[in-house]
Each structure stands twice: as structure tokens, then as C-alpha cells.
Design an enzyme around this catalytic site. Structure first.
Site, PDB file in Angstrom:
ATOM      1  CG  LEU A  14      85.023  45.279  71.012  1.00 37.03           C
ATOM      2  CD1 LEU A  14      83.786  45.945  70.840  1.00 37.03           C
ATOM      3  CD2 LEU A  14      86.097  46.345  70.748  1.00 37.03           C
ATOM      4  CG  HIS A  15      84.143  39.063  70.258  1.00 38.17           C
ATOM      5  ND1 HIS A  15      83.266  38.734  69.278  1.00 38.17           N
ATOM      6  CD2 HIS A  15      83.411  39.088  71.396  1.00 38.17           C
ATOM      7  CE1 HIS A  15      82.193  38.587  69.719  1.00 38.17           C
ATOM      8  NE2 HIS A  15      82.118  38.667  71.050  1.00 38.17           N
ATOM      9  CB  THR A  16      86.152  39.803  65.091  1.00 47.06           C
ATOM     10  OG1 THR A  16      87.494  39.452  65.545  1.00 47.06           O
ATOM     11  CG2 THR A  16      86.164  40.251  63.776  1.00 47.06           C
ATOM     12  N   GLY A  19      83.211  44.396  67.305  1.00 48.11           N
ATOM     13  CA  GLY A  19      84.257  45.604  66.823  1.00 48.11           C
ATOM     14  C   GLY A  19      83.938  45.860  65.575  1.00 48.11           C
ATOM     15  CG  ASP A  87      79.230  37.209  72.623  1.00 48.83           C
ATOM     16  OD1 ASP A  87      79.873  38.253  72.301  1.00 48.83           O
ATOM     17  OD2 ASP A  87      79.451  36.674  73.704  1.00 48.83           O
TER      18      ASP A  87
END
Length: 87
Positions: A14-16, A19, A87
Site C-alpha cells: 500500500l503506497h500513496t 492509499g 498498481d
């Protein structure tokens, strides 16, 4: 109060970008949303910075807790989002 644990399956965790999707969805519910990692650190699900501080990588187990009027729907939709990240 409802809670459910989900495994992060996305290769990059979980990245920006995902998120932001999570935070936007969490803010759409009346219920209070809390998210915790395997070590027990718990943060508000409506804060991107706090959410990212959990370090959710592929294989991480994340627990979502919702407390309020729409807690069932909140937990269902938020765990679906985390369990199906791309992604």
C-alpha cells in the site's frame, strides 16, 4: 463494532496512490475507521500519512475496524479494496 483482517496481495503493498483511494473511501462512511498492522499499531483510516506509517507490504495482515451506523458496509468495502489492490 465490526472488524476484519485482510492480507495485502499487491506486489508493491500500500503506497500513496492506493492509499489515497482507501482514505477517500474511508471518509465516505459515517463510522469511525481504524486500521492496525500485525504489530498492533493502530491509526485512523482517514489519514493518508498515518495509514502509510503502518508499512503495509505484500503479505502484511491488516485489520480494519469500523464503529458506527454503516460499520458493516465500511468493513466490507474497505477490506475488498485492500485485498484487491493493484498498481
Amino acid at each position: 463494532m465490526k472488524k476484519r483482517t485482510v492480507e495485502i496481495t499487491n506486489e508493491t503493498g500500500l503506497h500513496t496512490r492506493p492509499g489515497n483511494k482507501f482514505v477517500k473511501l474511508a471518509k465516505s462512511f459515517e463510522s469511525e475507521i481504524l486500521v492496525s498492522n500485525e504489530s498492533g499499531k493502530e491509526v485512523k483510516g482517514t489519514s493518508l500519512l498515518k495509514l502509510l506509517s503502518l508499512g503495509m507490504k505484500k503479505g502484511s495482515l491488516i485489520t480494519i475496524v469500523a464503529n458506527g451506523k454503516d460499520e458493516d458496509k465500511a468493513v466490507e468495502e474497505l477490506t475488498d479494496l485492500l485485498g484487491n489492490l493493484t498498481d
